[in-house]
Design a protein around this motif. Structure first.
Motif, PDB file in Angstrom:
ATOM      1  N   ARG A  56       4.581  37.057  70.755  1.00 45.47           N
ATOM      2  CA  ARG A  56       4.081  35.782  70.023  1.00 45.47           C
ATOM      3  C   ARG A  56       5.133  35.721  69.116  1.00 45.47           C
ATOM      4  O   ARG A  56       5.666  36.590  68.460  1.00 45.47           O
ATOM      5  CB  ARG A  56       2.748  35.483  69.405  1.00 45.47           C
ATOM      6  N   HIS A  57       6.098  34.349  69.235  1.00 42.71           N
ATOM      7  CA  HIS A  57       6.781  33.948  68.039  1.00 42.71           C
ATOM      8  C   HIS A  57       6.821  32.567  67.748  1.00 42.71           C
ATOM      9  O   HIS A  57       6.989  31.742  68.298  1.00 42.71           O
ATOM     10  CB  HIS A  57       8.230  34.444  68.558  1.00 42.71           C
ATOM     11  N   ARG A  58       6.062  32.203  66.461  1.00 45.86           N
ATOM     12  CA  ARG A  58       5.878  30.989  66.192  1.00 45.86           C
ATOM     13  C   ARG A  58       6.245  30.838  64.571  1.00 45.86           C
ATOM     14  O   ARG A  58       5.505  30.355  63.761  1.00 45.86           O
ATOM     15  CB  ARG A  58       4.274  30.808  66.236  1.00 45.86           C
ATOM     16  N   PRO A  59       7.674  30.735  64.424  1.00 43.90           N
ATOM     17  CA  PRO A  59       8.106  30.878  62.902  1.00 43.90           C
ATOM     18  C   PRO A  59       7.912  29.381  62.432  1.00 43.90           C
ATOM     19  O   PRO A  59       7.908  28.181  63.034  1.00 43.90           O
ATOM     20  CB  PRO A  59       9.563  30.870  63.221  1.00 43.90           C
ATOM     21  N   GLY A  60       7.279  29.460  61.115  1.00 45.63           N
ATOM     22  CA  GLY A  60       7.069  28.012  60.261  1.00 45.63           C
ATOM     23  C   GLY A  60       5.946  27.301  60.777  1.00 45.63           C
ATOM     24  O   GLY A  60       5.749  26.251  60.063  1.00 45.63           O
ATOM     25  N   GLU A  61       5.245  27.761  61.950  1.00 43.43           N
ATOM     26  CA  GLU A  61       3.952  26.800  62.388  1.00 43.43           C
ATOM     27  C   GLU A  61       2.846  27.127  61.528  1.00 43.43           C
ATOM     28  O   GLU A  61       2.787  28.272  60.844  1.00 43.43           O
ATOM     29  CB  GLU A  61       4.069  26.998  63.880  1.00 43.43           C
ATOM     30  N   PHE A  62       1.900  26.150  61.554  1.00 48.17           N
ATOM     31  CA  PHE A  62       0.505  26.457  61.309  1.00 48.17           C
ATOM     32  C   PHE A  62       0.484  26.485  59.716  1.00 48.17           C
ATOM     33  O   PHE A  62      -0.295  25.541  59.044  1.00 48.17           O
ATOM     34  CB  PHE A  62      -0.210  27.639  61.684  1.00 48.17           C
ATOM     35  N   ASP A  63       1.026  27.260  58.834  1.00 49.61           N
ATOM     36  CA  ASP A  63       0.907  27.276  57.655  1.00 49.61           C
ATOM     37  C   ASP A  63       2.117  27.236  56.599  1.00 49.61           C
ATOM     38  O   ASP A  63       2.205  27.579  55.550  1.00 49.61           O
ATOM     39  CB  ASP A  63       0.104  28.521  57.162  1.00 49.61           C
ATOM     40  N   GLY A  64       3.141  27.038  57.470  1.00 49.00           N
ATOM     41  CA  GLY A  64       4.602  26.862  56.762  1.00 49.00           C
ATOM     42  C   GLY A  64       5.511  28.098  56.941  1.00 49.00           C
ATOM     43  O   GLY A  64       6.752  28.199  56.736  1.00 49.00           O
ATOM     44  N   VAL A  65       4.957  29.321  57.173  1.00 53.23           N
ATOM     45  CA  VAL A  65       5.428  30.470  57.410  1.00 53.23           C
ATOM     46  C   VAL A  65       5.288  31.085  58.807  1.00 53.23           C
ATOM     47  O   VAL A  65       6.351  31.244  59.284  1.00 53.23           O
ATOM     48  CB  VAL A  65       4.733  31.656  56.633  1.00 53.23           C
ATOM     49  N   GLY A  66       4.462  30.607  59.404  1.00 54.91           N
ATOM     50  CA  GLY A  66       4.003  31.168  60.910  1.00 54.91           C
ATOM     51  C   GLY A  66       3.923  32.511  60.942  1.00 54.91           C
ATOM     52  O   GLY A  66       3.503  33.273  60.035  1.00 54.91           O
ATOM     53  N   PHE A  67       4.222  33.062  62.011  1.00 62.79           N
ATOM     54  CA  PHE A  67       4.076  34.475  62.356  1.00 62.79           C
ATOM     55  C   PHE A  67       5.123  35.019  63.644  1.00 62.79           C
ATOM     56  O   PHE A  67       5.351  33.921  64.360  1.00 62.79           O
ATOM     57  CB  PHE A  67       2.588  34.774  62.727  1.00 62.79           C
ATOM     58  N   THR A  68       5.438  36.121  63.743  1.00 66.59           N
ATOM     59  CA  THR A  68       6.001  36.743  64.853  1.00 66.59           C
ATOM     60  C   THR A  68       5.117  38.107  65.115  1.00 66.59           C
ATOM     61  O   THR A  68       4.963  38.956  64.247  1.00 66.59           O
ATOM     62  CB  THR A  68       7.549  36.809  64.653  1.00 66.59           C
ATOM     63  N   LEU A  69       5.011  38.518  66.540  1.00 69.81           N
ATOM     64  CA  LEU A  69       4.329  39.547  66.803  1.00 69.81           C
ATOM     65  C   LEU A  69       4.873  40.492  67.801  1.00 69.81           C
ATOM     66  O   LEU A  69       5.234  39.954  68.833  1.00 69.81           O
ATOM     67  CB  LEU A  69       2.949  39.394  67.277  1.00 69.81           C
ATOM     68  N   GLN A  70       5.641  41.574  67.381  1.00 64.61           N
ATOM     69  CA  GLN A  70       6.186  42.569  68.165  1.00 64.61           C
ATOM     70  C   GLN A  70       5.076  43.820  68.243  1.00 64.61           C
ATOM     71  O   GLN A  70       4.958  44.491  67.340  1.00 64.61           O
ATOM     72  CB  GLN A  70       7.520  43.239  67.586  1.00 64.61           C
ATOM     73  N   LEU A  71       4.687  43.982  69.571  1.00 67.65           N
ATOM     74  CA  LEU A  71       3.668  45.119  69.658  1.00 67.65           C
ATOM     75  C   LEU A  71       4.309  46.319  69.743  1.00 67.65           C
ATOM     76  O   LEU A  71       5.513  46.626  70.721  1.00 67.65           O
ATOM     77  CB  LEU A  71       3.031  44.697  70.965  1.00 67.65           C
ATOM     78  N   LEU A  72       3.893  47.487  68.695  1.00 65.72           N
ATOM     79  CA  LEU A  72       4.266  48.715  68.633  1.00 65.72           C
ATOM     80  C   LEU A  72       3.403  49.326  67.744  1.00 65.72           C
ATOM     81  O   LEU A  72       3.112  48.848  66.715  1.00 65.72           O
ATOM     82  CB  LEU A  72       5.725  48.681  68.116  1.00 65.72           C
ATOM     83  N   ASN A  73       3.255  50.502  67.976  1.00 61.45           N
ATOM     84  CA  ASN A  73       2.406  51.392  67.269  1.00 61.45           C
ATOM     85  C   ASN A  73       3.551  52.470  66.526  1.00 61.45           C
ATOM     86  O   ASN A  73       3.857  53.460  67.101  1.00 61.45           O
ATOM     87  CB  ASN A  73       1.304  52.313  67.723  1.00 61.45           C
ATOM     88  N   PRO A  74       4.153  52.225  65.243  1.00 61.60           N
ATOM     89  CA  PRO A  74       5.117  52.826  64.814  1.00 61.60           C
ATOM     90  C   PRO A  74       4.777  54.447  64.401  1.00 61.60           C
ATOM     91  O   PRO A  74       5.552  55.620  64.587  1.00 61.60           O
ATOM     92  CB  PRO A  74       5.914  52.132  63.616  1.00 61.60           C
ATOM     93  N   ALA A  75       3.452  54.332  63.998  1.00 58.30           N
ATOM     94  CA  ALA A  75       2.997  55.740  63.565  1.00 58.30           C
ATOM     95  C   ALA A  75       2.882  56.756  64.826  1.00 58.30           C
ATOM     96  O   ALA A  75       3.360  57.632  64.736  1.00 58.30           O
ATOM     97  CB  ALA A  75       1.362  55.654  62.908  1.00 58.30           C
ATOM     98  N   LEU A  76       2.357  55.981  65.959  1.00 55.00           N
ATOM     99  CA  LEU A  76       2.374  56.872  66.977  1.00 55.00           C
ATOM    100  C   LEU A  76       3.913  57.324  67.463  1.00 55.00           C
ATOM    101  O   LEU A  76       3.984  58.599  67.922  1.00 55.00           O
ATOM    102  CB  LEU A  76       1.648  56.315  67.970  1.00 55.00           C
ATOM    103  N   LEU A  77       4.821  56.441  67.339  1.00 59.25           N
ATOM    104  CA  LEU A  77       5.950  56.611  67.909  1.00 59.25           C
ATOM    105  C   LEU A  77       6.657  57.696  66.937  1.00 59.25           C
ATOM    106  O   LEU A  77       7.407  58.647  67.542  1.00 59.25           O
ATOM    107  CB  LEU A  77       6.985  55.198  67.756  1.00 59.25           C
ATOM    108  N   ALA A  78       6.388  57.511  65.655  1.00 51.16           N
ATOM    109  CA  ALA A  78       7.052  58.799  64.655  1.00 51.16           C
ATOM    110  C   ALA A  78       6.397  60.148  65.037  1.00 51.16           C
ATOM    111  O   ALA A  78       7.325  61.097  65.015  1.00 51.16           O
ATOM    112  CB  ALA A  78       6.590  58.219  63.349  1.00 51.16           C
TER     113      ALA A  78
END
Length: 372
Positions: free
Chosen positions: A103-125
């Motif tokens: 998902r990539h929705r910059p600036g939408e909904f609340d003025g900030v929006g959101f962006t979602l990149q799926l990854l478990n960095p702790a598991l990767l580390a």
């Protein structure tokens, strides 16, 4: 001069898998791509990641499990790259891991929006024994930016030229340009669909992941009416800063427009989609980035679509269309190298975004860190 090693891990909107690039960076910031590895996503994970681009049942659990699977895929290609180069995990200063955008929705909904990149960095580390720099986009969003594209800063460092105005075009699932002026100014923005629509249509009608060389598209005829309807999408007329993704450009978006063009031959639709990918780049440069551009360097999977490169050259006759191979960095290594470079920027407490590109209110160090 001391040299640090980083590994960049990138899986883009094309969903073709993970690219890993081993990058060396000296104290002055000079970079060299030393090695490359690639793992295709297994079909089940690819299908799930594609499904998570739209709303569905049990999304939180599915997204969390997909993030674990992405981490395992990233770890696997990292271990193979280390083994092939005879390197221990401790030799790597950090991993720069983009994650899989759903998902990539910059600036939408609340003025900030959101962006979602799926990854478990702790598991990767844990799986690699290497610290992970991740979540590169969010900080830019918090100060009014689009969070993308992030590669122009890397393009400037690697491809910028003192006497030539250059455009670097990355054609992944989405296409984006970096504008590198000889005077040092850098800009850039997303253009629109790169491979995502062509790949999806190819899978649906030919059972293949992509149209190799654009050969199937070359057998069809562009449908002018359909092309006009596709180009009417408001995104194409929105001035930069702008970014997009599969939230907008997906096969349902295409199907909705095809409904008014019944009987269109699939091969002609493919030809029209290729023309759309070329036109959205050419039109964007003409409308939003007029200048004395002399060279267009292409990277990403689209660099291997010969038909697409031919159409770009025809639409932009004053530019010399080449690939980044001409500058010593193969097209499939560029994005992975960029996220290795962004990891280096985090380690050295240096900014990674370009406000002229994303629209952010200032420069920021990008990413969060999960130690080994």
């Amino acid at each position: 001069m001391a040299v640090d090693l980083y590994i960049g891990l990138m899986s883009g909107t094309s969903l073709d898998g993970v690219d890993a690039v081993l990058l060396s960076v000296d104290g002055a910031g000079h970079v060299q791509a030393r090695a490359h590895g690639h793992h295709a996503f297994n079909p089940e994970l690819k299908t799930e990641l594609l499904a998570l681009n739209t709303a569905g049942d049990n999304e939180l659990q599915r997204a969390a499990l997909a993030a674990n699977a992405v981490a395992r895929a990233y770890a696997s290609v990292t271990r193979e790259l280390l083994l092939a180069q005879g390197l221990a995990p401790r030799a790597i200063r950090a991993l720069g891991a983009h994650g899989q955008t759903v998902r990539h929705r910059p600036g939408e909904f609340d003025g900030v929006g959101f962006t979602l990149q799926l990854l478990n960095p702790a598991l990767l580390a844990e799986l690699t024994g290497i610290g992970v720099v991740h979540d590169f986009r969010s900080r830019d969003l918090t100060i009014g930016g689009q969070g993308a594209p992030l590669v122009p800063a890397f393009h400037r460092a690697v491809f910028g030229q003192a006497h030539t105005d250059v455009v670097v075009l990355n054609i992944g699932g989405i296409s984006n340009v970096s504008l590198l002026n000889a005077d040092g100014y850098s800009g850039g923005f997303d253009c629109g669909p790169g491979n995502c629509l062509m790949d999806g249509w190819m899978q649906r009608h030919q059972g293949e992941a992509y149209d190799a060389g654009g050969l199937w598209a070359a057998q069809g005829q562009v449908l002018p009416g359909l092309l006009t309807d596709l180009l009417a999408e408001p995104f194409f007329h929105q001035p930069p800063p702008r970014s997009t993704g599969r939230d907008l450009f997906h096969l349902q978006w295409l199907d909705n427009r095809l409904a008014t063009h019944p009987g269109s031959r699939p091969v002609d639709v493919q030809a029209t989609l290729l023309e759309l990918s070329a036109r959205c780049v050419a039109d964007s440069l003409t409308r939003f980035a007029p200048g004395q551009w002399q060279q267009l360097m292409v990277c990403g999977g689209g660099a291997f679509n010969e038909r697409l490169l031919q159409r770009l050259q025809a639409l932009l006759p004053t530019l010399s269309v080449t690939t980044t191979e001409s500058q010593g960095l193969p097209p499939m290594l560029v994005e992975g190298a960029a996220f290795a470079w962004l990891a280096m920027r985090w380690v050295r407490h240096l900014s990674g975004n370009l406000p002229a590109v994303t629209g952010a209110s200032g420069e920021r160090v990008l990413g969060s860190y999960t130690p080994a």
